[in-house]
Write an enzyme that holds these catalytic residues in place. Sequence first.
Site, short mmCIF file in Angstrom:
data_model
loop_
_atom_site.label_atom_id
_atom_site.label_comp_id
_atom_site.label_asym_id
_atom_site.label_seq_id
_atom_site.Cartn_x
_atom_site.Cartn_y
_atom_site.Cartn_z
N TYR A 20 0.61 -1.27 -0.30
CA TYR A 20 -0.19 0.11 -0.62
C TYR A 20 0.89 1.17 -0.29
O TYR A 20 0.59 2.04 -1.37
CB TYR A 20 -0.60 -0.15 1.44
CG TYR A 20 -1.86 1.41 1.35
CD1 TYR A 20 -2.79 1.45 -0.32
CD2 TYR A 20 -1.41 1.90 2.63
CE1 TYR A 20 -3.31 2.98 0.51
CE2 TYR A 20 -2.71 3.04 3.19
CZ TYR A 20 -3.02 3.72 1.75
OH TYR A 20 -3.61 4.76 1.88
N PHE A 55 -2.49 10.95 8.03
CA PHE A 55 -1.88 10.14 9.47
C PHE A 55 -3.50 9.20 9.83
O PHE A 55 -3.96 8.00 8.10
CB PHE A 55 -1.41 10.10 10.60
CG PHE A 55 0.36 10.46 10.04
CD1 PHE A 55 0.05 11.21 9.05
CD2 PHE A 55 0.57 9.87 10.94
CE1 PHE A 55 2.04 11.70 8.57
CE2 PHE A 55 2.53 10.17 10.37
CZ PHE A 55 2.58 11.19 9.32
N HIS A 98 -10.62 -1.14 10.38
CA HIS A 98 -9.98 0.03 11.06
C HIS A 98 -10.67 0.27 12.69
O HIS A 98 -11.54 -0.29 13.51
CB HIS A 98 -10.82 1.61 10.83
CG HIS A 98 -9.75 1.59 9.15
ND1 HIS A 98 -10.63 1.88 8.29
CD2 HIS A 98 -8.24 1.95 8.46
CE1 HIS A 98 -9.69 2.39 6.85
NE2 HIS A 98 -8.69 1.92 7.82
N LEU A 99 -9.40 0.50 13.44
CA LEU A 99 -9.43 0.52 14.56
C LEU A 99 -10.29 0.53 15.00
O LEU A 99 -11.29 0.44 16.61
CB LEU A 99 -8.11 1.01 15.25
CG LEU A 99 -8.27 1.07 16.99
CD1 LEU A 99 -8.45 -0.50 17.37
CD2 LEU A 99 -7.10 1.42 17.63
N ARG A 138 -0.48 -7.67 13.26
CA ARG A 138 -1.45 -7.54 11.49
C ARG A 138 0.03 -7.72 10.85
O ARG A 138 0.75 -6.16 11.07
CB ARG A 138 -2.06 -6.47 11.33
CG ARG A 138 -2.99 -6.48 10.34
CD ARG A 138 -3.57 -5.62 10.36
NE ARG A 138 -3.61 -4.02 10.31
CZ ARG A 138 -4.36 -3.54 10.17
NH1 ARG A 138 -5.93 -3.45 10.25
NH2 ARG A 138 -3.46 -2.35 10.47
N ASP A 194 2.17 -3.28 9.73
CA ASP A 194 2.01 -2.25 10.80
C ASP A 194 3.50 -2.01 11.42
O ASP A 194 3.77 -2.88 12.12
CB ASP A 194 1.36 -2.90 12.28
CG ASP A 194 0.16 -2.90 11.68
OD1 ASP A 194 -0.71 -2.29 10.84
OD2 ASP A 194 -0.81 -3.36 12.41
N1 UDP Z 1 -6.01 -2.40 14.71
C1 UDP Z 1 -6.22 -3.27 16.54
N2 UDP Z 1 -7.63 -3.86 15.40
C2 UDP Z 1 -8.37 -3.64 14.60
C3 UDP Z 1 -8.00 -2.50 14.04
C4 UDP Z 1 -6.86 -1.64 14.60
O1 UDP Z 1 -5.59 -3.54 17.13
O2 UDP Z 1 -9.09 -4.35 14.68
C5 UDP Z 1 -4.58 -0.95 15.47
C6 UDP Z 1 -3.77 -1.52 14.24
O3 UDP Z 1 -2.86 -2.94 13.77
C7 UDP Z 1 -2.89 -0.44 13.61
C8 UDP Z 1 -3.95 0.31 14.92
O4 UDP Z 1 -5.11 -0.40 15.60
O5 UDP Z 1 -2.10 -0.57 15.28
C9 UDP Z 1 -4.41 1.38 13.53
O6 UDP Z 1 -5.11 0.74 12.18
P1 UDP Z 1 -6.28 0.65 11.38
O7 UDP Z 1 -6.54 -0.36 10.23
O8 UDP Z 1 -7.53 1.56 11.88
O9 UDP Z 1 -5.48 2.04 10.75
P2 UDP Z 1 -3.58 1.97 9.77
O10 UDP Z 1 -2.37 2.11 11.05
O11 UDP Z 1 -3.80 0.67 9.32
O12 UDP Z 1 -3.95 3.03 8.92
#
Ligand code: UDP
Length: 324
Positions: free
Chosen positions: A125, A153, A173-174, A266, A269
């Site tokens: 990505y 961000f 997303h978290l 994941r 990350d």
């Molecule tokens: N994350 C998590 N559980 C979830 C979704 C995301 O622990 O169900 C973590 C993910 O590993 C990252 C952070 O939350 O460290 C933010 O993830 P997100 O997918 O929201 O955004 P990204 O950082 O990938 O743009």
Amino acid sequence: MAQWLAEHGHVVTVLDNLSTGHRDAVRWGDLIEADLLDPAALERAFHGRSFDTVMHFCARSLVGESVVEPYAYYANNVTGTLNLLEAMRRHEVNKLVFSSTAAVFGTPVSDVIDEDHPKAPINPYGASKLMAERFLEDAAHAYGLRSVTLRYFNAAGALPDHGIGEAHACETHLIPNVLRAALDHGPSLKIFGNDYDTADGTCVRDYVHVQDLARAHALALGFMDSHEGAHTFNLGNGHGFSVHEVIATAASVSGVAIPYEVAPRRAGDPARLVASSAKARELLGWDPRWTELAPIIESAWRWHRDQPGWSPHHIHADARTQAA
Ligand code: UDP
């Protein structure tokens, strides 16, 4: 963005293949249903219309998915962007605002990331977005394209009063996953890794409200009127919050104890991504208004809570304890 533009007197045309978007979300302009990978459809979209500026948001944008489906990411984000740029050039549209990402930086070598930080993406990505950024630099030299690249961000939050929120069929997303867990809607919440080199072991991110991101795009329009060339800006609040802090804040905002389990990391990350947006503040005059995590989550909570069929039905008396 479309809502902001329409409110400020701009005429908006939305182009979307609706692969993840929703027809009923296009309420502030016309919709052209087309795919960036279909040059003939793009040609039809530009033909007979006159655009001042293109804002290019389309992309596959999930870090984890990009690791397992890299070709889809390079096709959409690289070839799709190239097709769009070629159509713009044919139709003499000379200004572009481009959505990029903190993922272009890879594993940070400093606590706070400014625009000069080395670019070394660690997932497809980020690599695909960095390649598209390069197109814009080359296009500035070769064709005089004016562009502003905005590296988001963690885009977050919602505009519940306008009915806009994160409506993803498959949510990754978290913040929305935390809020879905609070509503007992969707799969149980997983924390992807608690063994990172951060204060509480979970990943740290810089959450920035979508309305502040839209304002930065609006400022980019004026900036391109007076600046030639390709320009990049990092957009974040400059504060990092861990996954545990997001869950605790969401528990406090919603009044719901949020159950979770710890799962493996994941792929792709980085441990910590926090922006310096000093350049955007100085040169664009960007002044984010959503600077605290709780109101950002609260805006998303209000939207999620009001979705038909989703309601909090397991509010626990110990929610405050969890939040603390
Ligand atoms: N994350 C998590 N559980 C979830 C979704 C995301 O622990 O169900 C973590 C993910 O590993 C990252 C952070 O939350 O460290 C933010 O993830 P997100 O997918 O929201 O955004 P990204 O950082 O990938 O743009």
